[in-house]
Enzyme design. Structure first.
Site, PDB file in Angstrom:
ATOM      1  N   SER A 177      36.114  28.321  34.832  1.00  0.00           N
ATOM      2  CA  SER A 177      37.457  28.371  36.093  1.00  0.00           C
ATOM      3  C   SER A 177      38.157  28.810  35.986  1.00  0.00           C
ATOM      4  O   SER A 177      39.109  28.538  36.670  1.00  0.00           O
ATOM      5  CB  SER A 177      37.455  26.830  35.167  1.00  0.00           C
ATOM      6  OG  SER A 177      38.267  26.727  34.341  1.00  0.00           O
ATOM      7  N   HIS A 205      32.918  24.163  39.002  1.00  0.00           N
ATOM      8  CA  HIS A 205      33.150  25.027  40.199  1.00  0.00           C
ATOM      9  C   HIS A 205      31.629  25.142  40.947  1.00  0.00           C
ATOM     10  O   HIS A 205      32.691  26.033  42.231  1.00  0.00           O
ATOM     11  CB  HIS A 205      34.458  26.033  39.733  1.00  0.00           C
ATOM     12  CG  HIS A 205      35.212  25.143  38.989  1.00  0.00           C
ATOM     13  ND1 HIS A 205      36.486  24.656  39.626  1.00  0.00           N
ATOM     14  CD2 HIS A 205      35.584  25.275  37.524  1.00  0.00           C
ATOM     15  CE1 HIS A 205      37.572  24.292  38.656  1.00  0.00           C
ATOM     16  NE2 HIS A 205      36.674  24.185  37.415  1.00  0.00           N
ATOM     17  N   LYS A 239      36.141  18.525  43.350  1.00  0.00           N
ATOM     18  CA  LYS A 239      36.348  18.964  43.311  1.00  0.00           C
ATOM     19  C   LYS A 239      35.837  19.526  44.759  1.00  0.00           C
ATOM     20  O   LYS A 239      36.803  19.324  45.335  1.00  0.00           O
ATOM     21  CB  LYS A 239      36.498  20.207  41.956  1.00  0.00           C
ATOM     22  CG  LYS A 239      37.128  20.539  41.269  1.00  0.00           C
ATOM     23  CD  LYS A 239      36.270  21.028  40.082  1.00  0.00           C
ATOM     24  CE  LYS A 239      37.339  21.365  38.937  1.00  0.00           C
ATOM     25  NZ  LYS A 239      37.487  19.755  38.598  1.00  0.00           N
TER      26      LYS A 239
END
Length: 387
Positions: A177, A205, A239
Site C-alpha cells: 500500500s 489495492h 477502494k
C-alpha cells in the site's frame, strides 16, 4: 489529567508526525471540496472512479427500499440477509474460489483470518512491509511472528525450511500500500506448497484494478489459472469497488472454519444489506468497464514520463499507487503543503507508516483523472523543486 498524553502529542508535533483529519464536503471524486474550497485530489483509493457512480447510487436506493438500512444483528443471529448471501456467491465466482465470506472491513478480515487459523503452536511468516492490519493480526494470534525482508524469497524459504511449527501461515500484501509494488505471487504459492504452509494474500489495492477483468492480483499470472488450495484471498470493497467492506475467498473448509471461529466476523453487526446490493452493481461495472483500467494505465504512464527529470524518485510501481520518495519528513510536508496551496491534494506519508528516512508523497491515480489533471500536478511539483 493526562500530562503524559499531552507530552506525547507535543513530541509528535515537533517531529512533524502529528496527523489531522480534514472534513470533505463533497462526494468522493478526483475533485473534492474541503472547507468550501475545491481541490484536485490525488489522495483517494477510488481507483476506478466508482465511489460516486450514478448506478451505485441508484442501487443503494433500491437496496434501502428492499432491505431497509441496518442489518440489525450479527450474521449468525439473523443479520445475514439475502443481499449478503448473493454477494458472497458472486464474489466467489468472480475470483474463482469455491466460497467467499463478507467482513465489515479489511482490517477486521485480516484479524479474523489470522487469529482463526493459527495460534500458540504455529508460526506466521510476514513481509516486513505488510499493512499494519496483518502485523496486528499476527500479534493477536499469539503465534510465533517471523518477519522476512521485503520480497526476499530466499530469506522466506530459509525461515520456512527451519520451522517446526504445527501450522505455517505466510501473510503478504499482494500490492503493497505504501510502495505500490506487487508481491511475487507465483513464487510465494510455490514456496507455500513446498513447505505445507497456508498463504494469506491481502489484495486490497489489486482487486478491481489488476488481473483479467479486474479479478485481482492472483489472475495476473498464467501460472495461476487454478487457485492453489493453500491460498486464502482477502480483498476490500471500499477502494476500487467504490463502496465499503471486505471479503475472504478460499476453499470451503477454510470459509466454514472462519464462520465458526473468526471473532471479528462472529461478534459484530452485519454491514447494511443495501451496501451488498450496491456491490453487485459494482462487480458488474468492474467486469465490463475495461476502459477504466485502460485509463489508469495511461495515467500511470503520463505521470512517470512527466517526473523523469524530477530530483525526487518515483518508486518502481505499475499500479495506481505512485510513491514519490522525498526522504526528509519536513521537506515532504513542505511539498505537500505547497501543493495544497495550489489546490492539489497529495498526502505526505511519514514514519511510522513507512520506515525512517523514506517519507514520501503517495500519489493515488484514478481512472477518472484527466490528462490535464496530471499535467497540473507535475507542473506544480516541478515548481516546488526550485521554490
Amino acid at each position: 489529567m493526562f500530562p503524559d498524553l499531552a507530552e506525547q502529542l507535543c513530541v509528535r508535533e515537533q517531529q512533524g508526525l502529528r496527523r489531522f483529519r480534514q472534513v470533505v464536503e463533497s462526494p468522493q471524486a478526483t475533485h473534492i471540496t474541503i472547507d468550501g474550497r475545491d481541490y484536485l485530489a490525488f489522495s483517494s483509493n477510488d481507483y476506478l472512479g466508482l465511489a460516486n457512480h450514478r448506478d451505485l447510487i441508484q442501487s443503494v436506493c433500491e437496496g434501502a427500499q428492499q432491505y431497509g438500512v441496518g442489518a440489525g444483528a450479527s450474521h449468525l443471529i439473523h443479520g445475514h440477509s439475502a443481499a449478503h448471501h448473493s454477494l458472497e456467491d458472486a464474489l466467489a465466482q468472480f475470483t474463482g474460489f469455491p466460497r467467499a465470506l463478507l467482513f465489515s472491513t479489511g482490517y477486521m478480515a485480516n484479524i479474523g483470518v489470522v487469529t482463526a487459523l493459527v495460534g500458540r503452536e504455529d508460526a506466521i511468516f510476514a513481509d516486513k512491509l505488510n499493512h499494519a492490519s496483518l502485523n496486528d493480526a499476527a500479534l493477536l494470534s499469539r503465534a510465533k511472528f517471523i518477519r522476512y525482508p521485503h520480497i526476499d524469497l530466499a530469506a522466506l524459504e530459509q525461515r520456512l525450511a527451519t520451522s517446526n511449527a504445527r501450522r505455517k501461515l505466510v501473510i503478504s500484501d499482494a500490492v503493497f500500500s505504501m510502495e505500490g509494488d506487487i508481491a511475487p505471487i507465483p513464487q510465494l504459492v510455490a514456496l507455500c506448497e513446498q513447505y505445507h504452509a497456508l498463504l494469506l494474500l491481502d489484495d486490497a489495492h489489486g482487486f478491481g484494478v489488476l488481473g483479467k477483468q479486474g479479478r485481482g492480483s492472483l489472475l495476473m499470472s498464467d501460472h495461476l489459472k487454478q487457485h492453489s488450495p493453500s491460498i486464502v484471498y482477502m480483498a476490500t470493497l471500499g477502494k476500487a469497488a467504490g463502496v465499503f467492506g471486505a471479503f475472504v475467498a478460499a476453499q470451503a473448509e477454510v470459509i466454514e472454519a472462519l464462520i465458526q471461529s473468526a471473532r471479528s466476523y462472529i461478534y459484530t453487526t452485519a454491514t447494511p444489506p443495501l451496501l451488498s446490493h450496491a456491490l453487485l452493481t459494482s462487480l458488474r461495472l468492474i467486469e465490463q468497464d475495461e476502459w477504466r483500467r485502460d485509463a489508469l494505465a495511461r495515467n500511470i504512464a503520463q505521470l512517470k514520463e512527466a517526473l523523469q527529470s524530477s530530483p525526487w524518485q518515483l518508486l518502481p510501481s505499475s499500479t495506481p499507487i505512485q510513491p514519490l520518495l522525498i526522504g526528509d519528513n519536513a521537506e515532504t510536508v513542505r511539498i505537500s503543503q505547497g501543493l495544497r496551496k495550489r489546490g492539489i491534494l497529495v498526502p505526505a506519508i511519514r514514519p511510522p507508516t513507512v520506515p525512517q528516512g523514506t517519507a514520501r508523497l503517495r500519489i493515488s491515480l484514478s481512472a477518472t483523472h484527466q490528462p490535464h489533471d496530471i499535467l497540473q500536478l507535475t507542473q506544480a511539483l516541478h515548481e516546488l523543486v526550485v521554490s
